[in-house]
Enzyme design. Structure first.
Site, PDB file in Angstrom:
ATOM      1  N   ASP A 191       0.800  -1.309  -0.682  1.00 30.45           N
ATOM      2  CA  ASP A 191      -0.083  -0.185   0.175  1.00 30.45           C
ATOM      3  C   ASP A 191       0.770   1.216   0.181  1.00 30.45           C
ATOM      4  O   ASP A 191       2.093   1.260   0.884  1.00 30.45           O
ATOM      5  CB  ASP A 191      -0.985   0.271   1.243  1.00 30.45           C
ATOM      6  N   ILE A 230      -0.730   9.363   8.586  1.00 32.80           N
ATOM      7  CA  ILE A 230      -2.000   8.418   9.667  1.00 32.80           C
ATOM      8  C   ILE A 230      -1.364   6.467   8.490  1.00 32.80           C
ATOM      9  O   ILE A 230      -0.122   6.718   8.140  1.00 32.80           O
ATOM     10  CB  ILE A 230      -3.023   8.822   9.624  1.00 32.80           C
ATOM     11  N   GLY A 256      -5.375   1.847   8.413  1.00 35.43           N
ATOM     12  CA  GLY A 256      -6.217   0.874   8.903  1.00 35.43           C
ATOM     13  C   GLY A 256      -5.799   0.376   8.416  1.00 35.43           C
ATOM     14  O   GLY A 256      -5.905  -0.734   9.859  1.00 35.43           O
ATOM     15  N   HIS A 279       0.240   7.991   4.036  1.00 30.96           N
ATOM     16  CA  HIS A 279       0.837   7.069   5.061  1.00 30.96           C
ATOM     17  C   HIS A 279       2.315   7.257   5.465  1.00 30.96           C
ATOM     18  O   HIS A 279       2.890   7.030   6.676  1.00 30.96           O
ATOM     19  CB  HIS A 279       0.925   5.314   4.799  1.00 30.96           C
TER      20      HIS A 279
END
Length: 294
Positions: A194, A214, A217, A199
């Protein structure tokens, strides 16, 4: 409008070939915190139970690995399917469910078929529903159901889709554990496929409205399943049948997660889970979370 819901749903299924080996599995496990010290396992790097995640001669595969097997191309492919053209800065993972049909092998080659069963209009956002079926020469391996939340893409008058919430049990949890998200966790996890700069890149994160990058998820998703397997399922990844969650809030690298578990909730053969960020007044991270098991 960048999303043409009718075109996306009517599109032909997309197919792809996946392959992985022990190095991909080990990298994924490290990316979700395998080998890191915890209160229960202060010497986790050499703990025999932890080596099942990190040492190739003892390796088993956590079912959430399905979200990154072959580079996690199901979600990427879904966002580039006919009728869908969105800005990555507006994209957030909304919900995820993995159903495993048998244990995932340490080394494998499989064929994946992906569709967009629905696109929902939430007013100020759209939700893209993706489904991927993965099988190898021996038959079905897993089914992945994903919901992608795209800010600013709703409002065309489409179906709002289902909306349901799972209340937490009105009793104390059977288990509560804390897992620290290392400051470099997102940088390691993204090596599993990903590459969204949200991120890693502070400037990109600012464009998306965040003070800093962040955590993925799906990294929180994997951290949580590992905690449930280790704590409530005797460390046996083969007991997991399905794992579903709704991503209720963000996680910032460097902060702890509090993971609460209730056995036999919402029914027998399941563990209901709540994940919060204790350093931010128990801000919700994962909600409507259930691991079904044998």
């Amino acid at each position: 409008m960048p999303i043409d819901a009718a075109k996306a749903v009517a599109a032909e299924p997309r197919t792809s070939d996946l392959a992985w080996d022990h190095k991909d599995v080990q990298l994924y496990h490290l990316g979700i915190g395998a080998g890191a010290a915890t209160e229960e396992r202060p010497g986790a790097a050499t703990d025999p139970d932890e080596l099942r995640y990190t040492l190739e001669s003892r390796l088993h595969v956590l079912p959430s690995f399905a979200t990154v097997a072959g580079g996690g191309m199901a979600v990427v492919g879904g966002l580039s399917s006919p009728g869908i053209d969105v800005d990555l800065a507006a994209v957030l993972h909304g919900a995820q469910k993995i159903t495993v049909h048998r244990p995932i092998p340490v080394k494998g080659a499989a064929h994946q078929t992906s569709t967009v069963p629905a696109v929902y209009d939430k007013g100020k956002a759209a939700v893209i529903v993706l489904r991927s079926e993965t099988a190898d020469e021996d038959g079905p391996l897993w089914t992945s159901d994903t919901q992608i939340f795209v800010r600013g893409e709703g409002g065309w008058g489409g179906d709002r889709g289902p909306s349901s919430r799972l209340e937490l049990p009105e009793r104390a949890p059977d288990h509560t554990v804390t897992r620290l998200i290392r400051p470099d966790q997102a940088l390691l996890y993204r090596l599993s496929g990903d590459w969204n700069p949200l991120h890693a890149d502070p400037e990109f994160a600012a464009l998306a409205g965040f003070d800093k990058p962040i955590l993925h998820g799906l990294c929180s998703y994997g951290v949580t399943l590992k905690a449930v397997v280790d704590t409530a399922l005797d460390g046996d990844v083969g007991r997991v049948r399905s794992y579903a969650t709704r991503f209720a809030g963000v996680v910032f690298p460097g902060e702890p997660l509090r993971i609460r578990m209730w056995r036999d909730a919402p029914g027998p053969g399941s563990v209901q889970v709540s994940v919060t960020a204790p350093d931010r007044e128990e801000a919700p991270v994962l909600a409507d979370t259930v691991v079904e098991h044998v």
